[in-house]
Design a protein around this motif. Structure first.
Motif, PDB file in Angstrom:
ATOM      1  N   GLN A  18       0.860  -1.171   0.000  1.00  0.00           N
ATOM      2  CA  GLN A  18       0.000   0.000   0.000  1.00  0.00           C
ATOM      3  C   GLN A  18       0.899   1.224   0.000  1.00  0.00           C
ATOM      4  O   GLN A  18       1.825   1.325   0.801  1.00  0.00           O
ATOM      5  N   ARG A  19       0.618   2.072  -0.918  1.00  0.00           N
ATOM      6  CA  ARG A  19       1.434   3.278  -0.995  1.00  0.00           C
ATOM      7  C   ARG A  19       0.953   4.277   0.040  1.00  0.00           C
ATOM      8  O   ARG A  19      -0.218   4.617   0.086  1.00  0.00           O
ATOM      9  N   SER A  20       1.878   4.638   0.856  1.00  0.00           N
ATOM     10  CA  SER A  20       1.523   5.668   1.832  1.00  0.00           C
ATOM     11  C   SER A  20       1.624   7.013   1.118  1.00  0.00           C
ATOM     12  O   SER A  20       2.495   7.236   0.279  1.00  0.00           O
ATOM     13  N   GLU A  21       0.723   7.872   1.459  1.00  0.00           N
ATOM     14  CA  GLU A  21       0.750   9.178   0.821  1.00  0.00           C
ATOM     15  C   GLU A  21       1.972   9.929   1.308  1.00  0.00           C
ATOM     16  O   GLU A  21       2.240   9.988   2.502  1.00  0.00           O
ATOM     17  N   THR A  22       2.693  10.456   0.373  1.00  0.00           N
ATOM     18  CA  THR A  22       3.870  11.210   0.754  1.00  0.00           C
ATOM     19  C   THR A  22       3.456  12.653   0.995  1.00  0.00           C
ATOM     20  O   THR A  22       2.922  13.319   0.118  1.00  0.00           O
ATOM     21  N   ALA A  23       3.675  13.055   2.200  1.00  0.00           N
ATOM     22  CA  ALA A  23       3.340  14.431   2.551  1.00  0.00           C
ATOM     23  C   ALA A  23       4.562  15.305   2.304  1.00  0.00           C
ATOM     24  O   ALA A  23       5.681  14.947   2.655  1.00  0.00           O
ATOM     25  N   VAL A  24       4.326  16.416   1.696  1.00  0.00           N
ATOM     26  CA  VAL A  24       5.412  17.353   1.460  1.00  0.00           C
ATOM     27  C   VAL A  24       5.638  18.118   2.759  1.00  0.00           C
ATOM     28  O   VAL A  24       4.723  18.739   3.294  1.00  0.00           O
ATOM     29  N   ARG A  25       6.830  18.006   3.248  1.00  0.00           N
ATOM     30  CA  ARG A  25       7.162  18.682   4.502  1.00  0.00           C
ATOM     31  C   ARG A  25       7.887  19.973   4.176  1.00  0.00           C
ATOM     32  O   ARG A  25       8.929  19.977   3.544  1.00  0.00           O
ATOM     33  N   ARG A  26       7.309  21.054   4.612  1.00  0.00           N
ATOM     34  CA  ARG A  26       7.911  22.354   4.363  1.00  0.00           C
ATOM     35  C   ARG A  26       8.975  22.636   5.416  1.00  0.00           C
ATOM     36  O   ARG A  26       8.817  22.292   6.570  1.00  0.00           O
ATOM     37  N   LEU A  27      10.041  23.261   4.967  1.00  0.00           N
ATOM     38  CA  LEU A  27      11.079  23.656   5.901  1.00  0.00           C
ATOM     39  C   LEU A  27      10.575  24.829   6.726  1.00  0.00           C
ATOM     40  O   LEU A  27       9.969  25.752   6.190  1.00  0.00           O
ATOM     41  N   PRO A  28      10.812  24.785   8.024  1.00  0.00           N
ATOM     42  CA  PRO A  28      10.332  25.891   8.849  1.00  0.00           C
ATOM     43  C   PRO A  28      11.107  27.166   8.525  1.00  0.00           C
ATOM     44  O   PRO A  28      12.323  27.129   8.335  1.00  0.00           O
ATOM     45  N   PRO A  29      10.410  28.295   8.443  1.00  0.00           N
ATOM     46  CA  PRO A  29      11.100  29.541   8.113  1.00  0.00           C
ATOM     47  C   PRO A  29      11.846  30.128   9.302  1.00  0.00           C
ATOM     48  O   PRO A  29      11.520  29.857  10.452  1.00  0.00           O
ATOM     49  N   PHE A  30      12.847  30.919   9.001  1.00  0.00           N
ATOM     50  CA  PHE A  30      13.637  31.611  10.013  1.00  0.00           C
ATOM     51  C   PHE A  30      13.632  33.101   9.707  1.00  0.00           C
ATOM     52  O   PHE A  30      13.624  33.496   8.540  1.00  0.00           O
TER      53      PHE A  30
END
Length: 117
Positions: A18-30
């Motif tokens: 089962q393909r897990s949905e790949t969530a796009v993880r955004r880099l936290p801003p500084f």
């Protein structure tokens, strides 16, 4: 002798992964924070902000006044690596005044994680 035991044919049907949905993880801003400075001239600070941030004169003046009045100003927000580069660039400028006054140190500048992100 006895007959060999016949084993049933076994068919293996693997379940498809089962393909897990790949969530796009955004880099936290500084945030790049410019600190108030009683030693450097406002003209010098404005010039540095214009060169490093490539911002218009009006925005550079507003950021400089904000740092002067409140003690600090958020001058740029983005990925950590770029924020570190901006701090390094801002600190690379040194004001030199005429006369016997030695070269002043760099502007006070640092990064911190952007709030609420």
């Amino acid at each position: 002798m006895s007959d060999p035991v016949q084993l049933p044919d076994v068919t293996v049907n693997p379940k498809p992964k089962q393909r897990s949905e790949t969530a796009v993880r955004r880099l936290p801003p500084f945030n790049v924070i410019l600190e108030n400075d009683d030693y450097h001239s406002m003209e010098f600070v404005i010039e540095v902000l214009r060169k490093v941030l490539r911002c218009p004169q009006q925005r550079a003046v507003r950021l400089t006044l904000e740092a002067h009045v409140s003690g600090r100003a958020v001058v740029w927000t983005g990925p950590k690596e770029v924020a570190e580069l901006k701090v390094e660039q801002i600190r690379s400028f040194h004001e030199v005044r005429s006369g016997d006054v030695p070269k002043l140190g760099p502007l006070g500048c640092f990064i911190e994680p952007a709030a609420g992100e």
